[in-house]
Design an enzyme around this catalytic site. Structure first.
Site, PDB file in Angstrom:
ATOM      1  N   HIS A 131      25.375  13.387 -36.169  1.00 17.01           N
ATOM      2  CA  HIS A 131      23.998  13.219 -35.690  1.00 17.01           C
ATOM      3  C   HIS A 131      23.633  11.740 -35.511  1.00 17.01           C
ATOM      4  O   HIS A 131      24.108  10.876 -36.254  1.00 17.01           O
ATOM      5  CB  HIS A 131      23.045  13.863 -36.704  1.00 17.01           C
ATOM      6  N   SER A 159      24.728  20.171 -35.706  1.00 10.31           N
ATOM      7  CA  SER A 159      23.397  20.521 -35.214  1.00 10.31           C
ATOM      8  C   SER A 159      23.411  21.051 -33.796  1.00 10.31           C
ATOM      9  O   SER A 159      22.577  21.880 -33.449  1.00 10.31           O
ATOM     10  CB  SER A 159      22.477  19.311 -35.291  1.00 10.31           C
ATOM     11  N   ASP A 206      26.065  15.930 -44.185  1.00  8.97           N
ATOM     12  CA  ASP A 206      24.681  16.134 -43.775  1.00  8.97           C
ATOM     13  C   ASP A 206      24.511  17.641 -43.579  1.00  8.97           C
ATOM     14  O   ASP A 206      25.088  18.221 -42.656  1.00  8.97           O
ATOM     15  CB  ASP A 206      24.431  15.363 -42.471  1.00  8.97           C
ATOM     16  N   LYS A 244      14.017  21.932 -41.946  1.00  5.57           N
ATOM     17  CA  LYS A 244      14.549  23.101 -41.229  1.00  5.57           C
ATOM     18  C   LYS A 244      14.263  24.364 -42.054  1.00  5.57           C
ATOM     19  O   LYS A 244      13.129  24.793 -42.080  1.00  5.57           O
ATOM     20  CB  LYS A 244      16.012  22.867 -40.932  1.00  5.57           C
ATOM     21  N   ASN A 302      14.003  25.062 -35.605  1.00  8.19           N
ATOM     22  CA  ASN A 302      14.934  25.069 -36.740  1.00  8.19           C
ATOM     23  C   ASN A 302      14.299  25.674 -38.001  1.00  8.19           C
ATOM     24  O   ASN A 302      14.801  25.478 -39.102  1.00  8.19           O
ATOM     25  CB  ASN A 302      15.398  23.647 -37.048  1.00  8.19           C
ATOM     26  N   GLU A 304      28.721  16.140 -40.615  1.00  7.18           N
ATOM     27  CA  GLU A 304      27.690  17.159 -40.846  1.00  7.18           C
ATOM     28  C   GLU A 304      28.409  18.375 -41.407  1.00  7.18           C
ATOM     29  O   GLU A 304      29.556  18.633 -41.023  1.00  7.18           O
ATOM     30  CB  GLU A 304      27.013  17.549 -39.524  1.00  7.18           C
ATOM     31  N   HIS A 349      21.478  21.676 -41.317  1.00  5.67           N
ATOM     32  CA  HIS A 349      21.450  23.027 -40.734  1.00  5.67           C
ATOM     33  C   HIS A 349      22.149  24.068 -41.603  1.00  5.67           C
ATOM     34  O   HIS A 349      22.321  25.205 -41.180  1.00  5.67           O
ATOM     35  CB  HIS A 349      22.041  22.982 -39.321  1.00  5.67           C
TER      36      HIS A 349
HETATM   37  C1  PLP Z   1      22.215  16.972 -38.602  1.00  6.74           C
HETATM   38  C2  PLP Z   1      20.860  16.365 -38.712  1.00  6.74           C
HETATM   39  N1  PLP Z   1      20.673  15.384 -39.591  1.00  6.74           N
HETATM   40  C3  PLP Z   1      19.461  14.807 -39.746  1.00  6.74           C
HETATM   41  C4  PLP Z   1      18.394  15.184 -38.986  1.00  6.74           C
HETATM   42  C5  PLP Z   1      17.087  14.487 -39.155  1.00  6.74           C
HETATM   43  O1  PLP Z   1      16.271  15.228 -39.990  1.00  6.74           O
HETATM   44  P1  PLP Z   1      14.689  15.073 -39.911  1.00  6.74           P
HETATM   45  O2  PLP Z   1      14.246  15.949 -38.783  1.00  6.74           O
HETATM   46  O3  PLP Z   1      14.238  15.541 -41.237  1.00  6.74           O
HETATM   47  O4  PLP Z   1      14.406  13.635 -39.647  1.00  6.74           O
HETATM   48  C6  PLP Z   1      18.535  16.225 -38.072  1.00  6.74           C
HETATM   49  C7  PLP Z   1      17.344  16.647 -37.303  1.00  6.74           C
HETATM   50  O5  PLP Z   1      17.315  17.111 -36.268  1.00  6.74           O
HETATM   51  C8  PLP Z   1      19.797  16.822 -37.911  1.00  6.74           C
HETATM   52  O6  PLP Z   1      19.997  17.780 -37.016  1.00  6.74           O
END
Ligand code: PLP
Length: 379
Positions: free
Chosen positions: A134, A182, A207, A231, A48, A178, A210
């Site tokens: 997520h 993701s 969120d 990311k 990512n 989101e 991405h």
């Molecule tokens: C949509 C989403 N939110 C939160 C996270 C978590 O983030 P972090 O990797 O910083 O813990 C991810 C990680 O893969 C994600 O894809």
């Protein structure tokens, strides 16, 4: 008495039989896109690091300088050991970037979501969550003890139906999504959800893990703009941007902030350097989506909406075989299986980055079109 290791072995055997066991493979990310795995050099479509800034000299130098100045670790919770100046600086920069009054950093994106939601929702409140949200948004939702209702993926009408039927029974309601999904790479209808939140006397949380630095859609009407430093920002840590009072409350009450050690100074410094680059170089930030579009156009897949492109295969074993086929061709593209994605939707999840060479994208597309997509049709 059952030995814990017997329990673990039985569980592992069961997962293995269902092609759902996961293992860690030592992988050396030698630069922004190439990795060494075993004795193979592979072009990775599974990172990512959308802008390939994890290996950018300016980002690495900023992290090294922060370690020299502030040390390797934060020492304790920010409320206890004191706030590293880099944390405050990064919060101000993130808030400005997201057109918000203030921001709060967390140890990771996962910790951010697990901490934020329980601050703003509790017993007697309602959460209306996209079904593909997520895992950490679900973790935060469950920790909150609020009532949770799930709406069909990106279906604003369904979210509206749920709110119309239930809103009056609850004190507050929060819609959770989101902004770029993701595992599917599609964009949420953020403006429509913001309108719904307004109509239904509710709040909206997105969120943007991405989206940040690639295609950001968490604009007006979003009350809680959450994201991660891990990311496009090439570092580690999470954040949320919101009105100042909301951030002040989160800093007072979020358990994953209060009871967890602050971000290492190097992580904050690296994210700051990456943010400088993102804001100064718009030509860089358009490249991941441009590369993803080149791929989907060449394969005849639905046009990419972000840097993430799913190649849906359905069956877990087929997805694992497709991963292995690509590995033989010099590509790293990890199969994503349940429970990360819903049952029957195992897939390759391809992450396109700024530096992926055009000819390699074309070669990958030809293999996916001619040899991998037919496997999905047969399965
Ligand atoms: C949509 C989403 N939110 C939160 C996270 C978590 O983030 P972090 O990797 O910083 O813990 C991810 C990680 O893969 C994600 O894809």
């Amino acid at each position: 008495m059952t030995k814990l290791s017997d329990f673990a072995n039985a569980k592992l055997a069961e997962l293995e039989a269902r092609h759902l066991r996961r293992t860690l493979a030592d992988t050396h990310r030698t630069d922004g896109i190439w990795v060494n795995r075993g004795n193979r050099k592979l072009l990775s479509f599974s990172c990512n690091d959308y802008l390939n800034l994890t290996h950018d000299a300016r980002v690495k130098q900023a992290a090294i300088a922060a370690i020299e100045t502030y040390g390797a670790g934060a020492g304790a919770s920010r409320l206890v050991t004191g706030n590293c100046p880099l944390s405050g600086e990064l919060e101000a920069r993130l808030a400005a970037h997201k057109h918000a009054e203030a921001a709060c950093l967390f140890g990771s994106g996962y910790l951010a979501n697990a901490g934020i939601i329980p601050v703003v929702a509790g017993e007697g409140d309602l959460l209306v969550v996209d079904e593909l949200a997520h895992s950490c948004l679900w973790a935060g939702s469950r920790l909150s003890r609020a009532e949770v209702l799930t709406f069909r993926h990106n279906d604003v009408d369904h979210a509206r139906e749920l709110l119309d039927a239930s809103r009056a029974k609850y004190r507050h309601a929060l819609i959770v999504t989101e902004s770029i999904f993701s595992m599917d790479g599609d964009a949420a209808p953020v403006a429509d959800l913001a309108q719904l939140a307004c109509d239904a006397d509710s709040w909206l949380m997105t969120d943007d893990a991405h989206g940040l630095g690639v295609c950001e859609t968490d604009g007006d009407g979003v009350d809680l703009k959450m994201g991660t430093l891990s990311k496009a920002l090439a570092s580690y840590g999470g954040y949320v941007c919101a009105d100042r009072a909301v951030i002040d409350l989160i800093k007072t009450r979020a358990r994953t902030l209060v009871y967890s050690t602050g971000l290492p100074p190097a992580s904050a410094a690296a994210a700051l350097a990456a943010l400088d680059i993102i804001e100064a170089d718009p030509d860089l930030t358009v490249r991941p989506l441009r590369n993803a579009l080149a791929f989907t156009d060449a394969c005849g897949l639905p046009r990419a909406q972000s840097a993430v492109v799913p190649v849906l295969l359905g069956d877990e074993l087929v997805a694992l075989e497709a991963q292995q086929m690509l590995e033989r061709e010099g590509f790293l593209a990890i199969a994503i299986r349940p429970p990360t994605v819903p049952k029957g939707t195992a897939r390759l999840r391809l992450a396109f980055t700024a530096q992926h060479p055009e000819d390699e994208i074309a070669r990958l597309a030809a293999i996916v079109r001619d040899r991998i997509l037919p496997l999905a049709i047969q399965a």
